[in-house]
Motif scaffolding. Structure first.
Motif, mmCIF file in Angstrom:
data_model
loop_
_atom_site.group_PDB
_atom_site.id
_atom_site.type_symbol
_atom_site.label_atom_id
_atom_site.label_comp_id
_atom_site.label_asym_id
_atom_site.label_seq_id
_atom_site.Cartn_x
_atom_site.Cartn_y
_atom_site.Cartn_z
ATOM 1 N N ARG A 1 29.162 40.817 4.722
ATOM 2 C CA ARG A 1 29.861 42.286 4.320
ATOM 3 C C ARG A 1 31.058 41.971 3.808
ATOM 4 O O ARG A 1 31.859 43.067 3.456
ATOM 5 C CB ARG A 1 29.877 43.189 5.671
ATOM 6 C CG ARG A 1 28.691 43.226 6.171
ATOM 7 C CD ARG A 1 28.834 44.553 7.169
ATOM 8 N NE ARG A 1 27.517 44.763 7.812
ATOM 9 C CZ ARG A 1 27.205 44.771 9.214
ATOM 10 N NH1 ARG A 1 27.837 44.479 9.933
ATOM 11 N NH2 ARG A 1 26.069 45.195 9.395
ATOM 12 N N ARG A 2 31.419 41.097 3.064
ATOM 13 C CA ARG A 2 32.441 40.886 2.398
ATOM 14 C C ARG A 2 32.184 40.942 0.872
ATOM 15 O O ARG A 2 30.778 40.145 0.506
ATOM 16 C CB ARG A 2 33.363 39.600 2.638
ATOM 17 C CG ARG A 2 32.853 38.304 2.386
ATOM 18 C CD ARG A 2 34.002 37.338 2.603
ATOM 19 N NE ARG A 2 33.492 35.871 2.259
ATOM 20 C CZ ARG A 2 33.375 35.557 1.004
ATOM 21 N NH1 ARG A 2 33.780 36.273 -0.089
ATOM 22 N NH2 ARG A 2 32.917 34.313 0.868
ATOM 23 N N PRO A 3 32.868 41.123 -0.350
ATOM 24 C CA PRO A 3 32.394 41.034 -1.654
ATOM 25 C C PRO A 3 32.487 39.733 -2.148
ATOM 26 O O PRO A 3 33.200 38.937 -1.717
ATOM 27 C CB PRO A 3 33.510 41.985 -2.540
ATOM 28 C CG PRO A 3 34.236 42.750 -1.215
ATOM 29 C CD PRO A 3 34.153 42.209 0.033
ATOM 30 N N MET A 4 31.666 39.392 -2.766
ATOM 31 C CA MET A 4 31.473 38.022 -3.367
ATOM 32 C C MET A 4 31.476 38.330 -5.226
ATOM 33 O O MET A 4 30.901 39.045 -5.815
ATOM 34 C CB MET A 4 30.287 37.321 -3.055
ATOM 35 C CG MET A 4 30.405 36.896 -1.505
ATOM 36 S SD MET A 4 29.061 35.904 -0.874
ATOM 37 C CE MET A 4 29.321 34.140 -1.512
ATOM 38 N N ARG A 5 32.257 37.329 -5.679
ATOM 39 C CA ARG A 5 31.943 37.346 -7.281
ATOM 40 C C ARG A 5 30.977 36.421 -7.572
ATOM 41 O O ARG A 5 30.263 35.572 -6.829
ATOM 42 C CB ARG A 5 33.470 36.769 -7.804
ATOM 43 C CG ARG A 5 34.514 37.613 -7.351
ATOM 44 C CD ARG A 5 35.797 37.207 -7.991
ATOM 45 N NE ARG A 5 35.644 37.082 -9.564
ATOM 46 C CZ ARG A 5 36.920 36.576 -10.039
ATOM 47 N NH1 ARG A 5 38.050 36.091 -9.495
ATOM 48 N NH2 ARG A 5 36.773 36.626 -11.516
ATOM 49 N N PHE A 6 30.615 36.616 -8.803
ATOM 50 C CA PHE A 6 29.206 35.788 -9.333
ATOM 51 C C PHE A 6 29.292 34.368 -9.332
ATOM 52 O O PHE A 6 28.414 33.906 -8.529
ATOM 53 C CB PHE A 6 29.059 36.243 -10.845
ATOM 54 C CG PHE A 6 27.843 35.428 -11.544
ATOM 55 C CD1 PHE A 6 26.541 36.266 -11.508
ATOM 56 C CD2 PHE A 6 27.772 34.461 -12.249
ATOM 57 C CE1 PHE A 6 25.355 35.873 -12.054
ATOM 58 C CE2 PHE A 6 26.650 33.954 -12.515
ATOM 59 C CZ PHE A 6 25.490 34.610 -12.541
ATOM 60 N N ALA A 7 30.540 33.784 -9.582
ATOM 61 C CA ALA A 7 30.637 32.354 -9.423
ATOM 62 C C ALA A 7 30.452 31.853 -7.998
ATOM 63 O O ALA A 7 29.877 30.895 -7.916
ATOM 64 C CB ALA A 7 31.703 31.908 -10.315
ATOM 65 N N GLU A 8 31.095 32.534 -7.263
ATOM 66 C CA GLU A 8 31.058 32.147 -5.739
ATOM 67 C C GLU A 8 29.426 32.225 -5.038
ATOM 68 O O GLU A 8 29.194 31.238 -4.393
ATOM 69 C CB GLU A 8 31.694 33.254 -4.939
ATOM 70 C CG GLU A 8 32.065 32.889 -3.566
ATOM 71 C CD GLU A 8 32.840 34.020 -2.707
ATOM 72 O OE1 GLU A 8 33.364 33.758 -1.873
ATOM 73 O OE2 GLU A 8 33.238 34.972 -3.495
ATOM 74 N N LEU A 9 28.749 33.237 -5.539
ATOM 75 C CA LEU A 9 27.262 33.414 -5.305
ATOM 76 C C LEU A 9 26.605 32.174 -5.850
ATOM 77 O O LEU A 9 25.846 31.765 -5.151
ATOM 78 C CB LEU A 9 26.760 34.609 -5.664
ATOM 79 C CG LEU A 9 26.961 35.874 -4.746
ATOM 80 C CD1 LEU A 9 26.521 37.343 -5.483
ATOM 81 C CD2 LEU A 9 26.021 35.646 -3.447
ATOM 82 N N ARG A 10 26.958 31.875 -7.405
ATOM 83 C CA ARG A 10 26.357 30.854 -7.669
ATOM 84 C C ARG A 10 26.459 29.522 -7.068
ATOM 85 O O ARG A 10 25.515 28.814 -7.041
ATOM 86 C CB ARG A 10 26.657 30.887 -9.103
ATOM 87 C CG ARG A 10 25.733 29.737 -9.743
ATOM 88 C CD ARG A 10 25.188 30.056 -11.239
ATOM 89 N NE ARG A 10 24.410 29.090 -11.786
ATOM 90 C CZ ARG A 10 24.734 28.252 -12.709
ATOM 91 N NH1 ARG A 10 25.871 28.365 -13.477
ATOM 92 N NH2 ARG A 10 23.937 27.413 -13.059
#
Length: 144
Positions: free
Chosen positions: A44-53
């Motif tokens: 439930r916390r936002p993630m940035r694209f690079a973090e997800l990748r």
């Protein structure tokens, strides 16, 4: 004799029918990368694209972008763009996304808890297959 219950007669959907719109949702959720994105965002916390990748080892930028777009389109995730240089984009699950993410977390937990048994079953199956002549098999499903 057909004992199936056709929900179409009662205003519902029937996922077993080829043209049921629910199938497209199931196809999305059943995708390996969709499942992993939903579980990664499940805290439930936002993630940035690079973090997800980085979190999803092995996913390409293209596939992750396609997956995120599909999740946003189906209302399972939100994409927030912050007007910074460079732009900051964050992804977060919606209420629906949190619901399905919780279900998928349960499947992930089960998979991790049972991987040793699954691997043992695979090895046993492969060993049996090497000992049997081609085209000959045993069925433990009661002849189904």
């Amino acid at each position: 004799m057909d004992t199936g219950f056709d929900l179409r007669k009662h205003g519902g959907v029937d996922v077993f029918l080829r043209d049921c719109p629910t199938r497209s949702v199931l196809e999305l959720i059943a995708s390996k990368w969709t499942m992993l994105v939903l579980v990664a965002l499940e805290d439930r916390r936002p993630m940035r694209f690079a973090e997800l990748r980085r979190r999803l080892d092995g996913v390409t930028s293209k596939v992750l972008t396609q997956t995120l777009r599909a999740l946003e389109r189906d209302g399972l995730m939100t994409r927030t763009v912050y007007p910074t240089v460079p732009p900051c984009v964050e992804y977060q699950l919606t209420k629906m996304g949190q619901e399905v993410g919780g279900l998928l977390q349960t499947i992930t937990d089960w998979s991790q808890a049972n991987i040793a048994a699954v691997q043992a079953a695979r090895e046993e199956f492969d060993e049996r297959a090497t000992r049997q002549p081609p085209g000959v098999g045993t069925s433990s499903a009661g002849g189904r």
